[in-house]
Design an enzyme around this catalytic site. Sequence first.
Site, short mmCIF file in Angstrom:
data_model
loop_
_atom_site.label_atom_id
_atom_site.label_comp_id
_atom_site.label_asym_id
_atom_site.label_seq_id
_atom_site.Cartn_x
_atom_site.Cartn_y
_atom_site.Cartn_z
CB SER A 171 -4.24 14.46 29.74
OG SER A 171 -3.49 13.48 29.07
CE1 TYR A 202 -8.29 14.42 25.60
CE2 TYR A 202 -6.01 13.77 25.27
CZ TYR A 202 -7.12 13.86 26.08
OH TYR A 202 -7.05 13.40 27.37
CE LYS A 237 -8.59 16.71 28.64
NZ LYS A 237 -9.82 16.94 29.44
#
Length: 342
Positions: free
Chosen positions: A127, A152, A156
Amino acid sequence: MKEKILVTGGTGYIGSHTAVELIHSGYEVVIIDDLSNSQQEVLDGIEKITGTRPVFAQFDLCDEAALAAFLGQHRDIKAIIHFAASKAVGESVQKPLLYYKNNILSLILLLEAMQRHDIPNIVFSSSCTVYGQPDTLPVTEATPFKPAESPYGNTKQIGEEILRDNCRAVPATQAISLRYFNPVGAHASALIGELPQGVPGNLVPFITQTAAGIRQQLLVFGKDYDTPDGSAMRDYIHVVDLAKAHVIAVQRLLKGQQKSNYEFFNLGTGKGLTVLEIIEVFERVNNLKLNYKVVDRRPGDIEKIYADTTLANEALQWRTELGVEEMMRSAWQWQQRILKHA
Ligand code: UD1
């Protein structure tokens, strides 16, 4: 013989669109998904579009025994596209351990299983969140990572580091991380699309649900950002363009075309649009008025980000084909279809 590709998270939003593009390109698709944030009926949509129903297994990737049994049954998998992960930024702040388990533990177990079953190739869902708020725009792949804003985002960053280190340690392994900017829109058939559970956190599902009368009013977060109209800027990319990039990434791995055995690419359009611009396009192409109000910034949001896509354009020979009007039109068509079937 069709080459077999495993898509984890294949009933999810990006996974289902990618399954369709893989089938269209002549691959056999097998899907693992625990259905924690998607529904089995998505397989009906994939089948209606392609005429093919992928093999499907429902289990959590942290279930090592189930994964070993699945890979034992499918000994001819050539590559894995790994979408399965949790993706709600706010939830990750509340439940960090869940995110580290779902996103990191599952990746480690998957990579171990790949080594045991001699599957060398993986494409990883990364992302643009790995960049945080970059100092200069557009962001290239050389732009350094900022400390992650949320668990989150951290998963990544860590996920990419795990892949990089594993590729160094095991030269036979080949991996590509794809750093998505903001995927929106739905398949032109309106047979698959995004199915958010509960109140959507993301902009476009909130817009379509507001237009559909499910939500009363859209709140536009932030009016004093350093952008032309004061609302925040993102690089919105049509999910079908994104899906096609995955097919190209898989082909690159299968054909051994990588420059090094770990590569990473930005996937965006290269164009920044503000929240208010998105609303304007949505209203115009769908000929409706949206009830919205501009309010204060959402905590944790960055001001603006958009991609430099030169690397993906040149190395992958990939270009986006669908513009923002198509994104907004297809998102609304999909919303209307799920309302009819609700
Ligand atoms: C973030 C992450 C992205 C992640 C995604 C998953 C960054 C840069 N991006 O996207 O990596 O995959 O979450 O959820 O960290 N907005 C409103 N009103 C709303 C909802 C959103 O004004 O009701 C605005 C936001 O403030 C933002 C823009 O719309 O400016 C896009 O928001 P959203 O769709 O949530 O995506 P990101 O936060 O950019």
